[in-house]
Design a protein around this motif. Structure first.
Motif, PDB file in Angstrom:
ATOM      1  N   GLN A  37      -8.673  -2.996  -8.428  1.00  0.00           N
ATOM      2  CA  GLN A  37      -7.467  -4.127  -7.625  1.00  0.00           C
ATOM      3  C   GLN A  37      -6.204  -3.317  -7.404  1.00  0.00           C
ATOM      4  N   LEU A  38      -5.605  -3.871  -6.373  1.00  0.00           N
ATOM      5  CA  LEU A  38      -4.520  -3.304  -5.945  1.00  0.00           C
ATOM      6  C   LEU A  38      -3.401  -3.143  -6.785  1.00  0.00           C
ATOM      7  N   ASP A  39      -3.177  -3.954  -7.443  1.00  0.00           N
ATOM      8  CA  ASP A  39      -2.074  -3.973  -8.685  1.00  0.00           C
ATOM      9  C   ASP A  39      -2.513  -2.885  -9.815  1.00  0.00           C
ATOM     10  N   ARG A  40      -3.596  -2.444  -9.539  1.00  0.00           N
ATOM     11  CA  ARG A  40      -3.998  -1.351 -10.829  1.00  0.00           C
ATOM     12  C   ARG A  40      -4.747  -0.391 -10.057  1.00  0.00           C
ATOM     13  N   TYR A  41      -4.035   0.222  -8.936  1.00  0.00           N
ATOM     14  CA  TYR A  41      -4.684   1.325  -8.161  1.00  0.00           C
ATOM     15  C   TYR A  41      -4.725   2.364  -8.720  1.00  0.00           C
ATOM     16  N   VAL A  42      -4.079   2.802  -9.808  1.00  0.00           N
ATOM     17  CA  VAL A  42      -4.146   3.844 -10.678  1.00  0.00           C
ATOM     18  C   VAL A  42      -5.511   4.131 -11.263  1.00  0.00           C
ATOM     19  N   ASP A  43      -6.312   3.081 -11.663  1.00  0.00           N
ATOM     20  CA  ASP A  43      -7.807   3.224 -12.069  1.00  0.00           C
ATOM     21  C   ASP A  43      -8.339   3.759 -10.871  1.00  0.00           C
ATOM     22  N   MET A  44      -8.182   3.374  -9.935  1.00  0.00           N
ATOM     23  CA  MET A  44      -9.054   3.987  -8.461  1.00  0.00           C
ATOM     24  C   MET A  44      -8.805   5.405  -8.382  1.00  0.00           C
ATOM     25  N   ILE A  45      -7.493   5.855  -8.438  1.00  0.00           N
ATOM     26  CA  ILE A  45      -7.127   7.205  -8.431  1.00  0.00           C
ATOM     27  C   ILE A  45      -7.900   8.079  -9.213  1.00  0.00           C
ATOM     28  N   LEU A 103       0.889  -1.039  -0.130  1.00  0.00           N
ATOM     29  CA  LEU A 103      -0.056   0.111   0.112  1.00  0.00           C
ATOM     30  C   LEU A 103       0.891   1.293   0.037  1.00  0.00           C
ATOM     31  N   SER A 104       2.165   1.170   0.406  1.00  0.00           N
ATOM     32  CA  SER A 104       2.985   2.321   0.187  1.00  0.00           C
ATOM     33  C   SER A 104       2.988   3.160  -0.892  1.00  0.00           C
ATOM     34  N   PRO A 105       3.047   2.673  -2.104  1.00  0.00           N
ATOM     35  CA  PRO A 105       3.126   3.400  -3.383  1.00  0.00           C
ATOM     36  C   PRO A 105       1.607   4.053  -3.509  1.00  0.00           C
ATOM     37  N   VAL A 106       0.628   3.199  -3.272  1.00  0.00           N
ATOM     38  CA  VAL A 106      -0.818   3.645  -3.116  1.00  0.00           C
ATOM     39  C   VAL A 106      -0.891   4.737  -2.312  1.00  0.00           C
ATOM     40  N   PHE A 107      -0.622   5.018  -1.038  1.00  0.00           N
ATOM     41  CA  PHE A 107      -0.730   6.388  -0.491  1.00  0.00           C
ATOM     42  C   PHE A 107       0.388   7.393  -0.990  1.00  0.00           C
ATOM     43  N   GLU A 108       1.373   7.015  -1.506  1.00  0.00           N
ATOM     44  CA  GLU A 108       1.998   8.246  -1.944  1.00  0.00           C
ATOM     45  C   GLU A 108       1.420   8.875  -3.229  1.00  0.00           C
ATOM     46  N   HIS A 109       0.794   8.005  -4.195  1.00  0.00           N
ATOM     47  CA  HIS A 109       0.168   8.486  -5.448  1.00  0.00           C
ATOM     48  C   HIS A 109      -0.921   9.201  -4.928  1.00  0.00           C
ATOM     49  N   VAL A 110      -1.793   8.666  -3.967  1.00  0.00           N
ATOM     50  CA  VAL A 110      -3.134   9.361  -3.527  1.00  0.00           C
ATOM     51  C   VAL A 110      -2.604  10.780  -2.966  1.00  0.00           C
ATOM     52  N   LYS A 150      -0.121  12.672  -3.677  1.00  0.00           N
ATOM     53  CA  LYS A 150       0.356  13.211  -4.998  1.00  0.00           C
ATOM     54  C   LYS A 150      -0.592  13.852  -5.685  1.00  0.00           C
ATOM     55  N   SER A 151      -1.792  13.063  -5.844  1.00  0.00           N
ATOM     56  CA  SER A 151      -3.018  13.424  -6.542  1.00  0.00           C
ATOM     57  C   SER A 151      -3.777  14.484  -5.949  1.00  0.00           C
ATOM     58  N   GLY A 152      -3.708  14.942  -4.667  1.00  0.00           N
ATOM     59  CA  GLY A 152      -4.398  16.129  -4.177  1.00  0.00           C
ATOM     60  C   GLY A 152      -5.062  15.745  -2.960  1.00  0.00           C
ATOM     61  N   PHE A 153      -5.190  14.403  -2.585  1.00  0.00           N
ATOM     62  CA  PHE A 153      -5.910  13.950  -1.625  1.00  0.00           C
ATOM     63  C   PHE A 153      -4.985  13.867  -0.280  1.00  0.00           C
ATOM     64  N   SER A 154      -5.990  14.071   0.986  1.00  0.00           N
ATOM     65  CA  SER A 154      -5.361  13.619   2.209  1.00  0.00           C
ATOM     66  C   SER A 154      -5.761  12.466   2.872  1.00  0.00           C
ATOM     67  N   VAL A 162     -11.867   4.000   1.532  1.00  0.00           N
ATOM     68  CA  VAL A 162     -11.368   2.723   0.852  1.00  0.00           C
ATOM     69  C   VAL A 162     -11.228   1.428   1.394  1.00  0.00           C
ATOM     70  N   SER A 163     -11.964   0.568   1.200  1.00  0.00           N
ATOM     71  CA  SER A 163     -11.568  -0.813   1.760  1.00  0.00           C
ATOM     72  C   SER A 163     -10.476  -1.566   0.942  1.00  0.00           C
ATOM     73  N   VAL A 164      -9.678  -2.382   1.492  1.00  0.00           N
ATOM     74  CA  VAL A 164      -8.554  -3.101   0.612  1.00  0.00           C
ATOM     75  C   VAL A 164      -8.871  -4.641   1.221  1.00  0.00           C
ATOM     76  N   GLY A 165      -9.306  -5.310   0.360  1.00  0.00           N
ATOM     77  CA  GLY A 165      -9.578  -6.713   0.508  1.00  0.00           C
ATOM     78  C   GLY A 165     -10.837  -7.204  -0.249  1.00  0.00           C
ATOM     79  N   GLY A 166     -11.361  -8.334   0.073  1.00  0.00           N
ATOM     80  CA  GLY A 166     -12.494  -8.820  -0.746  1.00  0.00           C
ATOM     81  C   GLY A 166     -13.789  -8.021  -0.337  1.00  0.00           C
ATOM     82  N   ASP A 167     -14.936  -8.634  -0.582  1.00  0.00           N
ATOM     83  CA  ASP A 167     -16.365  -8.293  -0.207  1.00  0.00           C
ATOM     84  C   ASP A 167     -16.438  -8.121   1.317  1.00  0.00           C
ATOM     85  N   GLY A 168     -15.903  -9.230   2.013  1.00  0.00           N
ATOM     86  CA  GLY A 168     -16.240  -9.108   3.321  1.00  0.00           C
ATOM     87  C   GLY A 168     -15.307  -7.929   4.026  1.00  0.00           C
ATOM     88  N   GLU A 169     -14.168  -7.441   3.779  1.00  0.00           N
ATOM     89  CA  GLU A 169     -13.466  -6.206   4.220  1.00  0.00           C
ATOM     90  C   GLU A 169     -14.291  -5.126   3.616  1.00  0.00           C
TER      91      GLU A 169
END
Length: 266
Positions: free
Chosen positions: A85-93, A21-28, A30-34, A46-53
């Motif tokens: 998906q975590l490995d495509r977090y840029v789509d989320m941002i 998640l470290s690069p996700v936090f950094e990118h988030v 840098k994109s203007g979010f806190s 943002v939940s990270v995990g499956g439907d249960g999470e």
């Protein structure tokens, strides 16, 4: 999205996941979010995990009406609530930054115990015996007696929850654009002496379902709400109806509920 800049990440802590998640936090950021540490300060969760999470994140934040929920899977988790998906977090941002963001609204259902305490669920509620004994319940629809159920229990599912436990008991998969909830039986007893409908039935948004637990030793059955179980003593009445609340989730474009159902089951 200019007024939605505070993001809270909900996930099960582990060193491995923190590293991913470290690069996700950094990118988030840098994109203007806190990124905030408390869910109460967030307007995007943002939940990270499956439907249960995802369900846990919604419950943890008390079914907030003031924020958007974003579901992100790690690897192979089921993701009917999770578009990203975590490995495509840029789509989320990109989706979070998009001014023309696409949002789904999922209905929440209210459960009131003995006319006093009210709980909520997004996926499903189950009512089962807490002891090794058939549970007996009178089922009412809009105060009119419908049937006396004998068996292992009942499932009440939202349209989005219809793909879970409900589906495994041969209940129907319901389009989430239909405001309704579904009732399915668990191992009902049907013979010359006892009789239930023997199939699932669907109630629209204006209906009220009331379940009266017959006090014969099953005085405090197990009630499951999404992925949490509650054992409440002396349960006599359970009233279930569609809430005015709606959970708002960020979605990928061209990724409908039926696209996700096909991807998951077919």
């Amino acid at each position: 999205m200019n007024n939605r800049k505070n993001v809270f990440f909900y996930y099960a802590k582990s060193d491995e996941l923190e590293e991913k998640l470290s690069p996700v936090f950094e990118h988030v950021e840098k994109s203007g979010f806190s990124i905030v540490k408390e869910a109460k300060d967030a307007n995007i969760v943002v939940s990270v995990g499956g439907d249960g999470e995802f369900l846990q994140a919604v419950r943890h934040t008390e079914f907030s009406q003031d924020c958007l929920y974003v579901g992100m899977t790690k690897e192979d988790e089921a993701g009917l609530y999770c578009d990203f998906q975590l490995d495509r977090y840029v789509d989320m941002i990109h989706a979070m930054k998009d001014e023309a963001i696409e949002v789904r609204r999922f209905p929440v259902v209210d459960v009131t115990i003995n006319g006093e305490s009210t709980f909520h669920f997004l996926n499903e509620a189950t009512i089962r015996s807490a002891i090794i004994k058939t549970i007996v319940m009178d089922v009412y629809i809009d105060e009119a007696h419908f049937e006396r159920f004998r068996g292992d229990g009942l499932i009440v599912a939202t349209p989005t929850g219809s793909t879970g436990y409900n589906k495994s008991t041969t209940g129907a998969v319901i389009d989430p654009k239909i405001p309704c909830f579904q009732v399915s039986e668990l191992a009902s007893i049907n013979n010359n002496r006892y009789r239930t409908l023997g199939s699932s039935f669907i109630l629209n948004q204006d209906r009220t379902l009331r379940i009266e637990v017959i006090q014969d030793g099953n005085d405090y059955p197990i009630i499951g709400l999404d992925n949490e179980a509650y054992s409440i003593r002396n349960i006599k009445s359970i009233t279930i109806k569609l809430s005015d609340k709606r959970i708002k989730t960020v979605k990928l474009k061209n990724n409908s509920f039926w696209d996700r159902v096909k991807r998951t089951f077919l």
